[in-house]
Design a protein around this motif. Sequence first.
Motif, PDB file in Angstrom:
ATOM      1  N   LYS A 251       0.815  -1.221   0.000  1.00 23.15           N
ATOM      2  CA  LYS A 251       0.000   0.000   0.000  1.00 23.15           C
ATOM      3  C   LYS A 251       0.847   1.269   0.000  1.00 23.15           C
ATOM      4  N   ASP A 252       2.133   1.144   0.381  1.00 22.21           N
ATOM      5  CA  ASP A 252       3.002   2.322   0.459  1.00 22.21           C
ATOM      6  C   ASP A 252       3.875   2.518  -0.780  1.00 22.21           C
ATOM      7  N   VAL A 253       3.807   1.574  -1.720  1.00 21.33           N
ATOM      8  CA  VAL A 253       4.635   1.667  -2.931  1.00 21.33           C
ATOM      9  C   VAL A 253       4.233   2.898  -3.742  1.00 21.33           C
ATOM     10  N   ILE A 254       5.237   3.629  -4.230  1.00 20.28           N
ATOM     11  CA  ILE A 254       4.987   4.827  -5.046  1.00 20.28           C
ATOM     12  C   ILE A 254       5.374   4.508  -6.486  1.00 20.28           C
ATOM     13  N   LEU A 255       4.382   4.377  -7.351  1.00 18.54           N
ATOM     14  CA  LEU A 255       4.646   4.081  -8.757  1.00 18.54           C
ATOM     15  C   LEU A 255       5.059   5.352  -9.493  1.00 18.54           C
ATOM     16  N   PRO A 256       5.976   5.245 -10.442  1.00 20.49           N
ATOM     17  CA  PRO A 256       6.406   6.437 -11.190  1.00 20.49           C
ATOM     18  C   PRO A 256       5.319   6.911 -12.144  1.00 20.49           C
ATOM     19  N   SER A 257       5.367   8.188 -12.473  1.00 18.77           N
ATOM     20  CA  SER A 257       4.404   8.756 -13.419  1.00 18.77           C
ATOM     21  C   SER A 257       4.749   8.333 -14.841  1.00 18.77           C
ATOM     22  N   ASP A 258       3.786   8.490 -15.744  1.00 20.40           N
ATOM     23  CA  ASP A 258       4.035   8.181 -17.156  1.00 20.40           C
ATOM     24  C   ASP A 258       5.151   9.058 -17.709  1.00 20.40           C
ATOM     25  N   GLU A 259       5.196  10.319 -17.262  1.00 17.53           N
ATOM     26  CA  GLU A 259       6.245  11.230 -17.732  1.00 17.53           C
ATOM     27  C   GLU A 259       7.621  10.746 -17.281  1.00 17.53           C
ATOM     28  N   ALA A 260       7.697  10.258 -16.040  1.00 17.91           N
ATOM     29  CA  ALA A 260       8.979   9.762 -15.530  1.00 17.91           C
ATOM     30  C   ALA A 260       9.429   8.522 -16.294  1.00 17.91           C
TER      31      ALA A 260
END
Length: 655
Positions: A316-325
Amino acid sequence: MESITEPTITQAYSAPVAETEHMNGVDSDETELTTEQEEFSPALLFLEDFVVTSLLSAGRPLRNGELAQKAEAQGWVLNRPALREALASSKRLKNAEREWEGTWRLSRRHLPREERLRVPVEALVREFLELVGKPLPVPVIAREVAAMRNAPDSNIKEAVGTILRMARYALEVTPGVYLHEDFALVTGAPREDVLIRENQLHRDPDFEGLVEFAQIESKDPANIARELMEFTGGPLSQKVIGFFVARVQGAAFSSTKLAGVLNDRTQFQPLLNGFVILQESLPSLKDSAQEFLVEVGGKAEIVDPEALLRQRVPAKDVILPSDEALEALRALGRNGEGEPIHTAKIVLNAWDIEPDDPTLIAQIQGLNEALRRDTTNWMPFGMGRFLLLESVPADVREIPASLKPATATVRNRTTGENFDLEMDDEGFEADGAAFVHSPEWDDIGEENEAVDGRANSNFTKVPVLNHHYETGTLRIRRMDEGVWDLKSPFSHLTLHPRGDDEEPFEVWAARENGLVSGEALKQWFNENLGPSGGVAKIEREGDKLFISREPFDSRVFLTERRVEDLEGLRASAAFLSLFELLVKILGDSKAGLELPLLWANVNVVRRTSKRLLASVLSLYPAFQVKQRGQNSWVWTLENGKDDDFKKGKRRSVRE
């Protein structure tokens, strides 16, 4: 017009007295240091030069993490917060929003475009050279002047080149490389004391000590510079070096020629503000810079990227990168020349997340998950490492079919089994086992057969058989791995031919496939080697790889005529067993053939493994072997023999 003024040494650098005393090579009670002398810091000079040079090399702003990566590649650890503090008052650099940028690029960005373009190009060239104070090539100067104008101009390089050739203030130290004259000794003074005053040598922290204590014995400018810098143990200004060279050369002295000598990168390293240091002194200066950063901001935290990959956070704490990144990451991967990215290093350096950021592990874990899911674009290569598929040509990732050993299923009516059967080693006759396991004949599809051979990290000689000649590939045998020294699954390499007037060419090396390939390599084969038995010598000298032609290897050499004859069998080879091919090939040679040459013949028709070749020869009575010498065995065809197995061989056939 707003301009960037050149800082004096005392404005730009500060250091403790002890460091200056050590650099001057004299004790504190033997010389009286001025305030300006106390403030000179070679360590700070090195750090500012490191950032400026990195910016000029990249041609764009650099993030803190990118500079840290460059420092790591040079063998030292960069404390990012300490660097920002140390260079906070730099007149050449600005750090904002986690990026470093040159002030020369920023100074006019607030002005309207029309006003920027009204500034003469000549004024910008002069301003840039005055600010940087080190020799630079025309393309770099032109690119930076275009950045100062913030307007692309296809003619800027030609315009800048013309200005530099005509400008009296620009010294052409080597062809196409220029230094502002303010950083070289100004001559023409009637007396030495006037020369010292006009060049402000009395303000240099090293000058008085050198005049009093240095014993210069050489008359060669390069050796004089070396003696002076060995005496001080640190960098010196070109003006100071010029003073001592001019003393020796008199009227023959030329500041331009001296600047050219000091631009010889095999001996010297130019730094900002007209300073130069011996190449062998750079490591100690680098150490001083690291110690200086420790004094400023404490010891840099050494982060282990592998340890970061092993840490986890709840899903639940995982931060997925944005499409731009992710798109920016793909752009980075396209420039990687086959090198996989390391997700922990990307988050730390490219995304510039500090090691103490509480979201660090969550972002690394999120990036790993995103790339693992994106199988269209990324291929995993171990924990936390991914390779962008489009960065490597498809034909490099795949092994050509003609290099893979093939067999034909043809039933032997006598035995009721296939003709072509493999045997274990104990069934081989003569030198069959030695041939199968020879590291010299290691090839595609036979990697597990070759035993470790004599490894040489400096050079290797590779006989090129016909199947490699036609595909333009070199086999990376196990015994050759030290020469190629591949650090990643796919590497984009440059080979330098030894021949006269031959240009270097690019190849791809696939560590996973064990192949070096490329159209340019195939062309080199065509121009230098025959269709079978030519030898390519690969040599490593430092970071460079050289390729040259050696005399052909008679053990696998085939003439063009013989290759053409064998190629005529290819069409029917799909319906012929290896047994039948060997009957045809050995039928053409009454004297018989040794195993390597027989293998070379067979491989022109159809790619065949050494084990299958040695098995079929040893299995059937139609093939006989005779010893010609101590290590020479010749195989011949015995006509009239049946196609049943030789006695006792059946038990060695592999199931």
